[in-house]
Design a protein around this motif. Structure first.
Motif, PDB file in Angstrom:
ATOM      1  N   LYS A 189       0.827  -1.204   0.000  1.00 22.54           N
ATOM      2  CA  LYS A 189       0.000   0.000   0.000  1.00 22.54           C
ATOM      3  C   LYS A 189       0.861   1.254   0.000  1.00 22.54           C
ATOM      4  CE  LYS A 189      -3.986   2.145   2.274  1.00 22.54           C
ATOM      5  NZ  LYS A 189      -3.436   3.504   2.255  1.00 22.54           N
ATOM      6  N   VAL A 190       1.957   1.225   0.757  1.00 23.96           N
ATOM      7  CA  VAL A 190       2.839   2.391   0.799  1.00 23.96           C
ATOM      8  C   VAL A 190       3.438   2.652  -0.589  1.00 23.96           C
ATOM      9  CG1 VAL A 190       4.897   3.401   1.843  1.00 23.96           C
ATOM     10  CG2 VAL A 190       3.336   2.038   3.242  1.00 23.96           C
ATOM     11  N   MET A 191       3.867   1.587  -1.269  1.00 25.06           N
ATOM     12  CA  MET A 191       4.386   1.761  -2.624  1.00 25.06           C
ATOM     13  C   MET A 191       3.317   2.363  -3.540  1.00 25.06           C
ATOM     14  SD  MET A 191       6.768  -1.612  -3.386  1.00 25.06           S
ATOM     15  CE  MET A 191       7.753  -0.848  -4.679  1.00 25.06           C
ATOM     16  N   MET A 192       2.097   1.880  -3.403  1.00 21.67           N
ATOM     17  CA  MET A 192       1.010   2.402  -4.232  1.00 21.67           C
ATOM     18  C   MET A 192       0.698   3.848  -3.887  1.00 21.67           C
ATOM     19  SD  MET A 192      -1.354  -1.014  -4.108  1.00 21.67           S
ATOM     20  CE  MET A 192      -2.805  -0.205  -4.778  1.00 21.67           C
ATOM     21  N   ASP A 193       0.708   4.175  -2.596  1.00 20.62           N
ATOM     22  CA  ASP A 193       0.464   5.551  -2.175  1.00 20.62           C
ATOM     23  C   ASP A 193       1.528   6.495  -2.719  1.00 20.62           C
ATOM     24  OD1 ASP A 193      -1.789   4.762  -0.806  1.00 20.62           O
ATOM     25  OD2 ASP A 193      -0.828   4.759   1.169  1.00 20.62           O
ATOM     26  N   GLU A 194       2.726   5.975  -2.956  1.00 23.31           N
ATOM     27  CA  GLU A 194       3.813   6.781  -3.499  1.00 23.31           C
ATOM     28  C   GLU A 194       3.854   6.743  -5.028  1.00 23.31           C
ATOM     29  OE1 GLU A 194       7.561   6.017  -1.618  1.00 23.31           O
ATOM     30  OE2 GLU A 194       6.773   6.362   0.408  1.00 23.31           O
ATOM     31  N   GLY A 195       2.774   6.240  -5.635  1.00 21.57           N
ATOM     32  CA  GLY A 195       2.647   6.323  -7.082  1.00 21.57           C
ATOM     33  C   GLY A 195       3.190   5.153  -7.868  1.00 21.57           C
TER      34      GLY A 195
END
Length: 391
Positions: free
Chosen positions: A143-149
């Motif tokens: 999720k963190v990777m996704m939140d960072e685009g």
């Protein structure tokens, strides 16, 4: 097993990578050395490398032949667990209190093996994004990777992940069209009573007794509130209270986990737990504070991509070796976040071999089976070549 010949030849090299990662395990969001090793290998094969995504995440970009514009994401997790290894292996963890007890060292290595092979052959039309993710173990690194685009920077038409399975024989795989793994939530309870002398319990309100009643009462939710045909788990895993044998403490603290496969069951359990905790405490003249935190959602495969994953696995393992009807398991997995955003599938590869089989994940005796390395790498590579064939 008909693994790709070139990848079979890479097995000794992959074992070196995997055992090096195993010796130097790193916890969630601390995978600095692991990320450096991954980035170094990818770059050495001419793969475009992007680092520092979600602190320690790495993405490798490889373009094949042709101009189709198709893209695919392949994901491996990198983090270890806060456990002290007890395998006695020559390549056992050199970091006390840290251990690759879930096989993420093997997952990373399988994806590296596929990356090397695909960089050599480029027998596909499109772009592959090799996603090396931090913090699967409780940190929601996906999720963190996704939140960072992640998917904005590295578009993926589809995304695929794998996990080893010590309960499944080496040479077999498991993939379903729908729910593979459960939603994973956590809860915290603070019971406040009235402390006093243990010899005069009537003068206080014992939070330990209240907490014990709460633990027992919570078990009635699954037994009597959830449809018997639905799957759910409530486990109280910690109970902390008191400082001496002759003192009734003022408060007790409890926590645990909840696992569900369906959102409506998840909602029912959260609401029921709150009522049970607060009412049980009130019945004993105590007060309870209840906190429920939603964690990883259920891991739900997309039907079309699950069929495609099964086809690729069968190409490697053989007909009849890919199970399509295994029941879901109640473990959690943050690849679920990626599947909420992109079509894809999560597949389990068996690693049990020999009469003794394999130790379960999350135990101090666990070790990844290196004979699975060429199998997993071949699966990833076959998936790319089947999904993005050259015209």
């Amino acid at each position: 097993m008909p693994v790709i010949n070139r990848i079979a030849d890479l097995q000794p090299e992959m074992e070196v990578w995997r055992r090096d990662l195993h010796e130097y395990p790193e916890l969630r969001f601390e995978e600095q050395r692991t990320a450096q090793q991954v980035a170094k290998l990818l770059a050495s094969w001419g793969i475009e490398v992007h680092t520092n995504i979600a602190k320690t995440g790495v993405v490798g970009v490889l373009r094949g032949t042709g101009h189709s514009g198709r893209t695919i994401g392949l994901r491996a997790d990198m983090d270890a667990l806060p456990m002290t290894e007890a395998t006695g292996l020559p390549y056992a963890s050199k970091s006390p209190g840290r251990m690759h007890a879930c096989g993420h060292d093997g997952h990373t290595t399988m994806l590296l093996g596929a990356a090397k092979y695909l960089a050599e052959t480029r027998n596909f039309d499109g772009t592959v994004h090799f996603i090396f993710q931090p913090a699967e173990e409780g940190g929601a690194g996906a999720k963190v990777m996704m939140d960072e685009g992640l998917f904005a920077r590295f578009p993926c038409d589809t995304v695929y992940g794998v996990h080893n399975d010590p309960s499944l024989p080496l040479g077999e795989a498991d993939v379903r069209d729908d729910v593979m793994m459960a939603a994973s939530d956590i809860f915290f309870i603070t019971v406040r009573g009235k402390g006093g002398h243990a010899a005069r319990p009537h003068g206080g309100i014992d939070p330990i007794v209240v907490g014990a009643h709460i633990v027992a009462a919570l078990q009635t939710i699954v037994a009597r509130r959830v449809d018997p045909l639905e799957a759910a788990v409530i486990s109280t895993t910690q109970f902390h209270a008191g400082t001496a044998t002759n003192i009734i403490p003022d408060e007790a603290q409890l926590c645990g986990t909840v696992r569900t496969l369906k959102a409506e069951v998840q909602d029912l359990i959260e609401a029921s737990m709150r009522r049970v905790v607060e009412a049980t405490a009130a019945a004993h003249d105590a007060v309870a504070e209840f906190t429920y935190q939603r964690g990883y959602p259920a891991t739900v495969n997309h039907a079309d991509q699950a069929r495609r994953a099964a086809r690729a696995a069968a190409s490697v393992l053989g007909d009849g070796k890919v199970r399509r009807d295994m029941p879901p398991v109640m473990g959690g997995e943050d690849f679920s976040f990626m599947l909420l955003d992109r079509p894809g599938a999560y597949l389990k590869l068996g690693q049990a071999a020999g009469a003794k089989g394999s130790a379960p994940v999350h135990t101090v005796q666990y070790d990844f089976n290196d004979d699975l390395l060429p199998v997993g790498a071949s699966y990833f590579a076959t998936l790319v070549e089947q999904e993005m064939p050259r015209g």
